[in-house]
Design an enzyme around this catalytic site. Structure first.
Site, mmCIF file in Angstrom:
data_model
loop_
_atom_site.group_PDB
_atom_site.id
_atom_site.type_symbol
_atom_site.label_atom_id
_atom_site.label_comp_id
_atom_site.label_asym_id
_atom_site.label_seq_id
_atom_site.Cartn_x
_atom_site.Cartn_y
_atom_site.Cartn_z
ATOM 1 N N GLU A 121 0.788 -1.312 0.011
ATOM 2 C CA GLU A 121 -0.066 0.310 -0.206
ATOM 3 C C GLU A 121 0.649 0.932 0.363
ATOM 4 O O GLU A 121 1.855 1.441 0.588
ATOM 5 C CB GLU A 121 -0.870 0.281 1.424
ATOM 6 C CG GLU A 121 -0.315 0.048 2.470
ATOM 7 C CD GLU A 121 -0.935 -0.150 3.449
ATOM 8 O OE1 GLU A 121 -2.455 -1.382 3.434
ATOM 9 O OE2 GLU A 121 -1.442 0.470 4.755
ATOM 10 N N HIS A 178 3.698 -1.433 10.763
ATOM 11 C CA HIS A 178 2.857 0.001 10.046
ATOM 12 C C HIS A 178 1.499 -0.280 11.529
ATOM 13 O O HIS A 178 0.716 -0.418 11.451
ATOM 14 C CB HIS A 178 2.865 0.033 8.782
ATOM 15 C CG HIS A 178 1.684 -0.803 8.688
ATOM 16 N ND1 HIS A 178 1.385 -1.882 7.770
ATOM 17 C CD2 HIS A 178 0.171 -0.312 8.072
ATOM 18 C CE1 HIS A 178 0.482 -2.463 6.808
ATOM 19 N NE2 HIS A 178 -0.342 -1.447 7.541
ATOM 20 N N ARG A 198 -3.154 -8.637 12.550
ATOM 21 C CA ARG A 198 -2.772 -7.246 13.722
ATOM 22 C C ARG A 198 -1.989 -7.917 15.171
ATOM 23 O O ARG A 198 -2.184 -9.696 15.536
ATOM 24 C CB ARG A 198 -4.313 -7.770 14.535
ATOM 25 C CG ARG A 198 -5.123 -6.498 13.890
ATOM 26 C CD ARG A 198 -6.134 -6.157 14.712
ATOM 27 N NE ARG A 198 -7.936 -6.126 13.341
ATOM 28 C CZ ARG A 198 -8.217 -6.846 14.207
ATOM 29 N NH1 ARG A 198 -8.628 -7.446 14.225
ATOM 30 N NH2 ARG A 198 -9.231 -6.256 13.039
HETATM 31 ZN ZN ZN Z 1 -1.997 -1.322 6.088
#
Ligand code: ZN
Length: 317
Positions: A121, A178, A198
């Protein structure tokens, strides 16, 4: 009727860390005061956007991709015409911190997530409070150190923070630890994927429980090296500036002061107006609008006073 420029109805996501700036800043009809994401252009099953203009009104982007491949490529662009629509464009309003997370590579996702795409991303900071930070990359030197810090609940020592300002761009390669911190609004251009592992969620509780962590998959996914993420400020001078490039996408900042043109050639392109207003081939557009230019068109003429972030799918040589 213009069938070369397609507008879509966005899909909103209510999230534990979301806020109300998508309404305040962009006038979107958000469903709750904890709306974290607006999926602007997406063909992902978790938020498949519906076309709202022209002859394709009512069609999902995923349907257009399958039924009208000529809208997305007219040439030999290898990454198009097969598989799935390659990009996902969303605006994120982080009122509170997002979880510390990592996304898989294509290879890992293919083997462990039923053939799904990985997720690289790129963030473009739309707005943030002074001294805002994002989390990108880690301080460890080995896989063992990464695993140990996670296992001992010392995620805060593992992660690196990066100071950001509006207009900064940060490239987050798959496998990079991130997180978006509270107070930041950003535009995220990413692969068409919704897989997040996560690591740490600030021990938050909603509806009586904590959100699931995916520690083992995260540990297997985090890059040991090559995580040296930097926030790069993008040019504000008139013209079209490439701000990110990888095999999945090219991203541009277009500063329109009068007239600019953008040529996508044999592929489609996506656009998001971050500031100001004007027109695209004569169609009025303003801050918060997004649209898709279909493939094989003459250069798009942009007029007015505005800043636009555009993207094209990657051209694998
Ligand atoms: Zn992300």
């Amino acid at each position: 009727m213009n069938n070369n420029i397609l507008f879509f109805a966005p899909v909103f996501k209510d999230l534990i860390w979301g806020g109300d700036k998508l309404a305040k800043e962009y006038g979107y009809p958000i469903p709750s005061s904890t709306t974290g994401e607006c999926w602007e252009i997406s063909a992902h099953p978790h938020g498949d956007c519906t076309c709202i203009t022209g002859d394709y009104k009512g069609k999902k982007l995923s349907e257009l991709w399958l039924e009208h491949p000529e809208l997305f490529t007219t040439g030999q662009s290898k990454s198009n015409a097969t598989g799935e629509f390659p990009l996902l464009l969303k605006v994120i309003d982080a009122k509170d911190n997002l979880s510390v997370q990592v996304h898989p590579t294509d290879e890992y996702a293919r083997d462990h997530e039923n053939g799904a795409s990985g997720k690289t991303e790129c963030w473009y900071v739309l707005d943030c409070e002074p001294d805002s930070e994002l989390i990108a990359g880690h301080n460890a030197h080995s896989r063992e150190e990464i695993n140990r810090l996670i296992d001992e609940g010392r995620t805060c020592e593992l992660i690196r923070t990066v100071k950001v300002n509006p207009g900064d761009c940060l490239f987050i390669k798959a496998g990079t630890v991130h997180s978006i911190k509270g107070g930041v609004m950003l535009l995220e251009l990413q692969q068409n994927s919704d897989i997040t592992y996560r690591i740490y969620d600030y021990d938050r509780i909603r509806d009586g429980k904590k959100r699931e962590l995916h520690t083992e998959k995260a540990k297997a996914t985090i890059n040991v090296e090559g995580d040296d993420c930097k926030a790069v400020s993008t040019p504000d001078t008139p013209g079209t500036h490439k701000i990110a490039s990888c095999k999945y996408f090219d991203e541009y900042r277009i500063n329109v002061a009068g007239t600019e043109t953008f040529e996508a050639g044999d592929t489609f392109a996506t656009f998001f107006v971050t500031e100001g207003e004007g027109a695209a081939d004569g169609i009025s557009i303003k801050k918060g609008d997004s649209f898709l230019l279909t493939a094989g068109q003459a250069p798009l003429t942009l007029t007015g006073n505005m800043t636009i972030i555009a993207a094209t799918p990657g051209r694998e040589a």
